[in-house]
Structure formats: C-alpha cells, structure tokens
Motif scaffolding. Structure first.
Motif: not given
Ligand code: EPZ
Length: 432
Positions: A342-346
């Motif tokens: 949700r913080m942009g990690a993949k």
C-alpha cells in the motif's frame, strides 16, 4: 489509540544505545524464581513483555523489587502458587518459561496453554516431549486450556528436539538444571539468548555445558542460589537500527552490542552495498549509494534471524532489481507485505517466499502493525517514504522496543507518538 506519525525522507545519522535483549530477559526472569534466594537482573529492557512477565512472577507470590526501569530483584522464597492463569499467558506467551521453572523447582506447574499468534500456530509439543522425558506427567488435553505438569521425581534423560526451538531449549534447560543426574539435549537452539540463560543458571549454581552448540549437557544439582546478572544486548533491536541506516541512506553508530551476534545481519547489509565497521561493543552502518538486491533465508542462529526478516524485506523493497526472502521458521510472517504494498512496494508472497521487485521509493500512507517485528519494519518504511506515514497498533512495537521513537528522534528522525488528531496536526505543522 496511540500511533506513530513519521515524516520520511531524512537520512538517519548519529549514535544509538541498544537495550538489553527482550528474548534473553524473559528466560532469565523465569530462571530467577528457581531459588529461594534473591536474584538481581540488570540491564532489562523497559518494554511491556518484560513488565508483564514480572507481573506474572509477582502473581505467583514471588517477592519483586523493581529497583529501577532496568533492574529487578526477585526472591522466589515467597512463591505460594504454581498456577499461571490464562490472563497472564494471554499477555505474554513467554509465561510458559514459568512452566519449566516451576516444574524444575516444585515438580508441579499449571500454566495456561499458549495460543497461536500473528506469525504462526507456535505449538509447544517439543517442550512437552522434553518434560515427559524428564519424568513429568504432562496433561495438555483435560486441563480446560491449562497445561498441567507434575513429577514425583525429575530424572535426567537424552532429549533430541525435532527442531532447534528456542523456547523448548530454554524451558528444558530450566527444568533439567534441578533434575537428578545428566540430561543431554540435542538439536538445540544456539541463539545468544539461550547462552545467556545458561550463563545465569550456572551463576546460580547450575552445571550446564555446551550452550551455543548443537548439544547441551546439564548435570542436575540439588538447589540453586542467588546471584546478580546483566542481560546481553538485544541483537534484534541492533539489527533493526542497522536496517534503518541502510533504508534511509544514513550512517548510524549502534552502541552497546556484541558484534559477533550480528554477523549474519552485517554480512547481508554488506552484500546490499552498506559499509559496516565493527568495534569492540559497537557497529557503524553507513548506507551505500544504492541498495543492491539479494536473497535471504531465515534460519536458526547463526543463520539469518527470522525476527529480522520483516525489517530486511522492507529495505529490499527499494533495492535495485529483484530480491527473494524465504521465511523458513514461521508459517505466517509476511502479514506486513500488504501494508508495504500500500506504500508502493512491489512484493508478491507465494507460500514461504516473498518475491520483491525493488521500487525507487515508497510513498507515505496509514498502515497498521500486525505484530512486533512487522511493526518495526513499517516504521522503517515510513522513515524512508515520501511524505507522512501513520503506523497504527504500535502497542505491538512497544512489546519489544524500548523508547523506539525517542531513539529514532535521537538519530534525526521526524517521528512522534500521538494519541489524537490534534497532536498529529501539531506534529505535521512543526515538521512541515
Ligand atoms: C522465540 O520464539 C522468540 N521469542 C521469537 O521472537 C523468535 O522468532 C523465535 O524464538 C525464533 O528465533 C522469544 O524468545 C520470547 P521457537 P519461540 O520455539 O521460542 C516451531 C520476537 O519477535 N515449534 O524457536 O516460540 C514453531 O512453531 C519473537 O521477539 C514447534 O513446532 O520460537 C516455529 O515454527 C517472535 N514446536 C519454530 O519451531 C515446539 O514445541 C521455531 O520456534 C516449539 C517450536
């Protein structure tokens, strides 16, 4: 409900003092009740897990004198009960160490069965197997949620653990230290905190050899006596700050550590491009220009510690390229991944493996800590993310990190523990 507010993007620089090891202190406190003389434990971490186990020890009648936040004097002479209620176990799983201690000293113990927790089912079958091998009758079925262990005599035996369980190793060392004759425990955990508990027991008059190796030999003694003992530094707290340096592009001198306990973390950070300098009782971590992707698998000590898996995966979430993290100890220790994504990690989790496609940066968001180490990892994510991050359910983090936000602020972090929106707005206005 208290939460952390973090404004990310600042490299952490400076020095931080590491507290005593939570997972050593829990075993040490249980060992302390095994004598009718006074035992003083120093360098305790001031965290809720420790304070709750001290409460549980007072609840069975031991005399407890909290000299200060980091020192307690315990005298087991006044213990008047061998029953550790569910209320205590619910607060702190490691209350099960009181089972091994009470069984060893009084040959009688009744402790609420620990449930599972956020990271896995965490059975205690190896503990029970060992208690039975020492001659105890252990009933874990008819006690209506209580585990009952009694013995006419405790007699040394040969115990081979199915896996290198930290808890079983410590619990069985406690009980066997007062059993008759020799106990050999094989396939044991070798963590520093196992060695710390063996060292305390030996300073109380026990005769334990081989802690820290694959085989521990315990020669039972009649009784144990009082002593004064200091808890070793916390390798996981130290590793958490080492990861924070790497993640934020900073340089941190992590003080009051035993560098050899950190070797697998140090070597992994060096692989990832950090410069790590070791001193007698400190390590300095200086982040590299980029974070290089890598692979890691959690293993019993001296392998990479499972308690550092969430923190390291968080650093790898912004590494160049692909990384792989395999969790081989617990079956459910990736609950934080959804929050990181949700913080942009993949990050993609398949069973016990996390496949991490490094991104340039994370973006601040509101996230919730699912457990102790995942909570610390989400704080690290907030420290390196763009903008503001709110970490909720920080009660988990406070179980194992003393003054976490204060130590991070000492390194230049913009982090505040707030209880309401007014405090949150004040912080946001202040840091801008
Ligand atoms: C200790 O838990 C630590 N807790 C954990 O730290 C740590 O993650 C773990 O050791 C491994 O290093 C304390 O010391 C208080 P195990 P413990 O017995 O003793 C299975 C933290 O964040 N197992 O070594 O419970 C178990 O399910 C906490 O500080 C059995 O199957 O861990 C797990 O998969 C989280 N049967 C594996 O073994 C048993 O009887 C390792 O567990 C015992 C364990």
């Amino acid at each position: 409900m208290e939460r952390y507010i973090i404004k990310g993007g600042k490299p952490l620089d400076g020095e931080v003092e590491i507290s005593g090891a939570k997972n050593a202190a829990l075993g040490l406190l249980a060992a302390a009740i095994m004598t009718d003389e006074e035992v003083t434990i120093e360098n305790l971490p001031d965290v809720s897990d420790i304070n709750q186990l001290i409460d549980a020890i007072a609840n069975i009648g031991a005399t407890v004198n909290r000299v200060d936040r980091h020192t307690v004097k315990i005298n087991g002479k006044t213990i008047n009960s061998c029953v550790v209620e569910y209320e205590q176990m619910k607060k702190i799983r490691a209350s099960y160490y009181l089972l091994g201690a009470l069984l060893g000293r009084f040959k009688n113990a009744e402790v609420a069965l620990p449930g599972g927790c956020a990271i896995g089912s965490r059975p205690i079958d190896q503990h029970i197997k060992g208690f039975r091998a020492l001659g105890a009758m252990v009933d874990d079925e008819n006690g209506h949620g209580m585990l009952i262990a009694k013995a006419d005599r405790l007699v040394g035996n040969h115990i081979f653990l199915d896996m290198a369980s930290v808890g079983a190793t410590i619990n069985l060392m406690l009980t066997a230290s007062l059993a008759e004759g020799k106990t050999t425990i094989e396939n044991v955990a070798k963590e520093p905190h196992v060695v710390d508990v063996a060292n305390l027991l030996n300073s109380m008059g026990a005769n334990i050899r081989g802690a820290g190796t694959d085989k521990i030999r315990i020669y039972g003694v009649e009784k144990l006596h009082g002593t004064t003992y200091s808890v070793i530094p916390d390798q996981i707290e130290a590793g958490t700050f080492m990861c924070a340096a790497a993640a934020t592009g900073g340089s941190i001198l992590v003080k009051n550590v035993i560098p050899i306990h950190l070797e697998c973390i140090t070597s992994k950070l060096i692989e990832m491009g950090c410069v790590v300098t070791e001193y007698d009782d400190a390590v300095r971590v200086k982040a590299g220009d980029v974070i290089t992707s890598t692979q890691l698998k959690t293993l019993p000590y001296p392998g990479f510690p499972t308690d550092m898996q969430p923190q390291m995966a968080t650093v790898l979430s912004v590494a160049t390229g692909y990384s792989i993290v395999v969790e081989s100890i617990f079956e459910n220790r990736f609950k934080y991944v959804g929050e990181l994504n949700r913080m942009g990690a993949k990050i993609q989790v398949e069973g016990s493996t996390a496949f991490i496609n490094g991104v340039k940066t994370l973006k601040g968001a509101t996230v919730s800590a699912p457990d102790l180490r995942a909570g610390a990892a989400l704080v690290i994510a907030g420290l390196m993310a763009e903008g503001f991050t709110t970490v909720e359910d920080i009660v988990y983090i406070q179980r194992g990190y003393e003054n976490f936000e204060g130590k991070l602020r000492g390194l230049g972090a913009d982090i505040e523990k707030v209880s309401d929106d007014r405090e949150e707005q004040k912080f946001k206005l202040r840091v801008g």
